[in-house]
Scaffold this active site. Sequence first.
Site, PDB file in Angstrom:
ATOM      1  N   LYS A 106       3.915  -3.378  -3.904  1.00 17.40           N
ATOM      2  CA  LYS A 106       3.215  -4.589  -3.486  1.00 17.40           C
ATOM      3  C   LYS A 106       3.896  -5.794  -4.130  1.00 17.40           C
ATOM      4  O   LYS A 106       4.147  -5.803  -5.334  1.00 17.40           O
ATOM      5  CB  LYS A 106       1.752  -4.480  -3.939  1.00 17.40           C
ATOM      6  CG  LYS A 106       0.839  -5.578  -3.448  1.00 17.40           C
ATOM      7  CD  LYS A 106      -0.588  -5.298  -3.931  1.00 17.40           C
ATOM      8  CE  LYS A 106      -1.553  -6.389  -3.501  1.00 17.40           C
ATOM      9  NZ  LYS A 106      -2.923  -6.144  -4.020  1.00 17.40           N
ATOM     10  N   HIS A 108       2.700  -8.963  -4.102  1.00 20.99           N
ATOM     11  CA  HIS A 108       1.785 -10.058  -4.426  1.00 20.99           C
ATOM     12  C   HIS A 108       0.639  -9.487  -5.262  1.00 20.99           C
ATOM     13  O   HIS A 108       0.565  -8.279  -5.478  1.00 20.99           O
ATOM     14  CB  HIS A 108       1.245 -10.712  -3.157  1.00 20.99           C
ATOM     15  CG  HIS A 108       0.485  -9.757  -2.271  1.00 20.99           C
ATOM     16  ND1 HIS A 108       1.110  -8.864  -1.429  1.00 20.99           N
ATOM     17  CD2 HIS A 108      -0.855  -9.542  -2.112  1.00 20.99           C
ATOM     18  CE1 HIS A 108       0.197  -8.146  -0.782  1.00 20.99           C
ATOM     19  NE2 HIS A 108      -1.004  -8.534  -1.183  1.00 20.99           N
TER      20      HIS A 108
END
Length: 223
Positions: A106, A108
């Site tokens: 991921k 963010h």
Amino acid sequence: MSSRTAALAHSFVQFAVDAGVLRFGEFKTKAGRMSPYFFNAGLFSDGAKLGRLAEFYARRLIDSGIEFDMLFGPAYKGITLAAAVAVELARQGRNVPFAYNRKEAKDHGEGGVLVGAPVRGRVLIIDDVISAGTSVRESIAMIEAAGATPCAVAIALDRQEKATENGTDAPYSAVQWVEQRLGLRVCAIATLADLLEYLESQSDPQLGMHFARVAAYRDRYGV
């Protein structure tokens, strides 16, 4: 195997059959073999079944004597299993943290591939089965990269059959490969031997027919 562990294994096989998770017929395995039985942990698909499955894992782990500080569930099936087993262990008085991984990092929020508790100490990997050891190898790499120590693997069913290597039968099973090559103990709730004992003990002639076919499969591919 202790009588307590054997009784737990036989109860688990009965539960898996009743839940429709352990089925008999003709199924093609990842190795291309035609197997007379199929175990699909994805069919533990409601709260009652998942809770009972977690109870079997927790009881097997407690009986095993394996020392661990946390659980790790490899994506995808291992995620649900690690969470459910952590809940059941806490219910039985052993509260341990758990973590799991994403298939893709991921970029963010908190970022990274690991989710859940910080991966520390002795980490026990939880999965449904070991087919080729790929998931275990990937889990070991992530655990060690986090600075922790993989200590063991818990699975629901050990098929006790030869692994494949370059398209041919190997002289060892995937579980034996993990134990011997990767140095991790594998703790299974039940094995193919337990399944055969269960089938042989049934008075139902239909199940008796399955016993002969599963026994023949073991004779050909078993370790």
